[in-house]
Structures are given as structure tokens and as C-alpha cells.
Write a protein that holds these residues in place. Structure first.
Motif, PDB file in Angstrom:
ATOM      1  N   HIS A  61       7.680  32.321  12.766  1.00 42.14           N
ATOM      2  CA  HIS A  61       6.346  32.488  12.082  1.00 42.14           C
ATOM      3  C   HIS A  61       6.642  34.342  11.521  1.00 42.14           C
ATOM      4  O   HIS A  61       6.942  34.061  10.478  1.00 42.14           O
ATOM      5  N   LYS A  62       7.458  34.922  12.091  1.00 47.06           N
ATOM      6  CA  LYS A  62       7.345  36.546  11.630  1.00 47.06           C
ATOM      7  C   LYS A  62       8.683  36.611  11.009  1.00 47.06           C
ATOM      8  O   LYS A  62       8.598  36.980   9.690  1.00 47.06           O
ATOM      9  N   LEU A  63       9.803  35.633  10.931  1.00 48.52           N
ATOM     10  CA  LEU A  63      10.902  35.806  10.312  1.00 48.52           C
ATOM     11  C   LEU A  63      10.947  35.691   9.287  1.00 48.52           C
ATOM     12  O   LEU A  63      10.743  35.362   8.188  1.00 48.52           O
ATOM     13  N   GLN A  64      10.663  33.963   9.828  1.00 46.51           N
ATOM     14  CA  GLN A  64       9.839  33.310   7.860  1.00 46.51           C
ATOM     15  C   GLN A  64       8.526  34.751   7.011  1.00 46.51           C
ATOM     16  O   GLN A  64       9.224  34.538   5.696  1.00 46.51           O
ATOM     17  N   ASN A  65       7.133  35.234   7.350  1.00 45.29           N
ATOM     18  CA  ASN A  65       6.626  35.515   7.003  1.00 45.29           C
ATOM     19  C   ASN A  65       7.778  36.705   6.322  1.00 45.29           C
ATOM     20  O   ASN A  65       7.479  37.592   4.938  1.00 45.29           O
ATOM     21  N   SER A  66       8.683  37.853   6.986  1.00 40.47           N
ATOM     22  CA  SER A  66       9.029  38.319   6.285  1.00 40.47           C
ATOM     23  C   SER A  66      10.954  38.050   5.586  1.00 40.47           C
ATOM     24  O   SER A  66      10.376  38.863   4.556  1.00 40.47           O
ATOM     25  N   MET A  67      11.018  37.127   5.698  1.00 44.05           N
ATOM     26  CA  MET A  67      12.047  37.083   4.675  1.00 44.05           C
ATOM     27  C   MET A  67      11.807  36.627   3.024  1.00 44.05           C
ATOM     28  O   MET A  67      11.653  37.204   2.352  1.00 44.05           O
ATOM     29  N   LEU A  68      10.487  36.081   3.265  1.00 44.06           N
ATOM     30  CA  LEU A  68       8.973  35.697   2.230  1.00 44.06           C
ATOM     31  C   LEU A  68       8.730  37.174   1.353  1.00 44.06           C
ATOM     32  O   LEU A  68       8.792  37.452   0.031  1.00 44.06           O
ATOM     33  N   GLU A  69       8.775  38.259   2.310  1.00 37.93           N
ATOM     34  CA  GLU A  69       7.932  39.200   1.575  1.00 37.93           C
ATOM     35  C   GLU A  69       9.344  40.430   0.692  1.00 37.93           C
ATOM     36  O   GLU A  69       9.772  40.764   0.091  1.00 37.93           O
ATOM     37  N   GLY A  70      10.484  39.984   1.843  1.00 37.56           N
ATOM     38  CA  GLY A  70      11.605  40.315   0.845  1.00 37.56           C
ATOM     39  C   GLY A  70      11.798  39.715  -0.539  1.00 37.56           C
ATOM     40  O   GLY A  70      12.821  40.165  -0.953  1.00 37.56           O
ATOM     41  N   TYR A  71      12.099  37.990  -0.599  1.00 35.23           N
ATOM     42  CA  TYR A  71      12.747  37.771  -1.821  1.00 35.23           C
ATOM     43  C   TYR A  71      11.144  37.964  -2.623  1.00 35.23           C
ATOM     44  O   TYR A  71      11.292  37.975  -3.467  1.00 35.23           O
ATOM     45  N   ARG A  72       9.933  38.397  -2.165  1.00 36.61           N
ATOM     46  CA  ARG A  72       9.199  38.201  -2.586  1.00 36.61           C
ATOM     47  C   ARG A  72       9.347  39.937  -3.875  1.00 36.61           C
ATOM     48  O   ARG A  72       9.167  40.104  -5.409  1.00 36.61           O
ATOM     49  N   ALA A  73       9.693  40.984  -2.891  1.00 33.71           N
ATOM     50  CA  ALA A  73      10.259  42.317  -3.274  1.00 33.71           C
ATOM     51  C   ALA A  73      11.624  42.570  -4.292  1.00 33.71           C
ATOM     52  O   ALA A  73      11.510  43.047  -5.206  1.00 33.71           O
ATOM     53  N   LEU A  74      12.443  42.074  -4.122  1.00 35.85           N
ATOM     54  CA  LEU A  74      13.211  40.949  -4.642  1.00 35.85           C
ATOM     55  C   LEU A  74      13.308  40.887  -6.368  1.00 35.85           C
ATOM     56  O   LEU A  74      13.511  41.107  -7.068  1.00 35.85           O
TER      57      LEU A  74
END
Length: 144
Positions: A61-74
């Protein structure tokens, strides 16, 4: 009526961007840009890590949230670049920001229903096989 530009490849979208700008200029139309995140793809990658025993449910769950946050920033960086380029080309731009959906195909159908006259999609080769039938007005530009 407007031209829509969907970016599904955050690293290679210049060819599609030039095409979208050209279409908007030729048709003297506004360009609507969106950064598309296929949230099913991220879930699939994360799910495979869990199923193969690499991660438990909480780290997943933490990895999924982190990946989505990274994609949103990108996505924010990509959209700012498109805005700068549109201003240089004097293309009227409407930014829709980030769209997170399980299917690009369904999103494109929504775009047609909202009056898109042409849709340009910048996508990676990996997404090509996952896309079903595109609307007739859609053009998929595969960039790597």
C-alpha cells in the motif's frame, strides 16, 4: 470543439506534442491537455510484487501511494513544459491536469462525448497492446 492531447508517456511526448500544436493551429482551435495515469498498470506491478512474496500488504500500500505521488509530481512537470511550449507557439491551451483511470480507451470515449474533434495520444510501446479500439478521431503516437 477542441483538440485533445493525452500524455501517457512522461518521458517521450515531443512528437505527439508537435502534432497536437499543429492540429490546434490548423483548426484554429483550443488545445486541451491531460496527463493520463493508468492506475491499473501501477496496481498490476505492485500486485505482482506482493504475489511473488516480495512485499506484504502494508508495504504494498505504501509503495503504491509513493508511486502514484511520484507520477503526479512528474505529471505536473510535464504539464508545465507543455504550457511553456504552447505559449511559445501561441497555442491556446486548457490544462486538465492529471487523470487517473483504469482505461485510456474509456477516457477517450468520454473525450469524444465532450466534443473533441481530434485526439492526439503520446504513449509508450508497452501501452500499445493494452489499448482496445480507439475512436476514429484518435491518433496514437508511440514514442520511446
Amino acid at each position: 470543439m477542441s483538440i485533445w492531447f493525452a500524455i501517457a508517456n512522461p518521458y517521450a511526448y515531443d512528437q505527439a506534442m508537435r502534432k497536437a500544436f499543429s492540429e490546434a493551429q490548423q483548426r484554429q482551435s483550443k488545445l486541451r491537455v491531460v496527463f493520463f495515469i493508468n492506475n491499473n498498470s501501477i496496481n498490476d506491478v505492485i500486485g505482482e510484487l506482493g504475489m511473488s512474496g516480495w512485499l506484504g500488504s502494508n508495504p504494498l500500500h505504501k509503495l503504491q501511494n509513493s508511486m502514484l505521488e511520484g507520477y503526479r509530481a512528474l505529471a505536473g512537470d510535464v504539464l508545465k513544459r507543455v504550457q511553456r511550449k504552447a505559449k511559445e507557439k501561441e497555442v491556446e491551451l486548457e490544462t486538465q491536469e492529471v487523470v487517473e483511470r483504469p482505461s485510456l480507451e474509456k477516457y477517450l470515449i468520454d473525450a469524444v462525448e465532450q466534443g473533441a474533434e481530434k485526439i492526439i495520444i503520446a504513449g509508450p510501446e508497452l501501452l500499445t497492446n493494452k489499448i482496445g479500439n480507439l475512436p476514429n478521431i484518435a491518433e496514437y503516437i508511440e514514442e520511446n
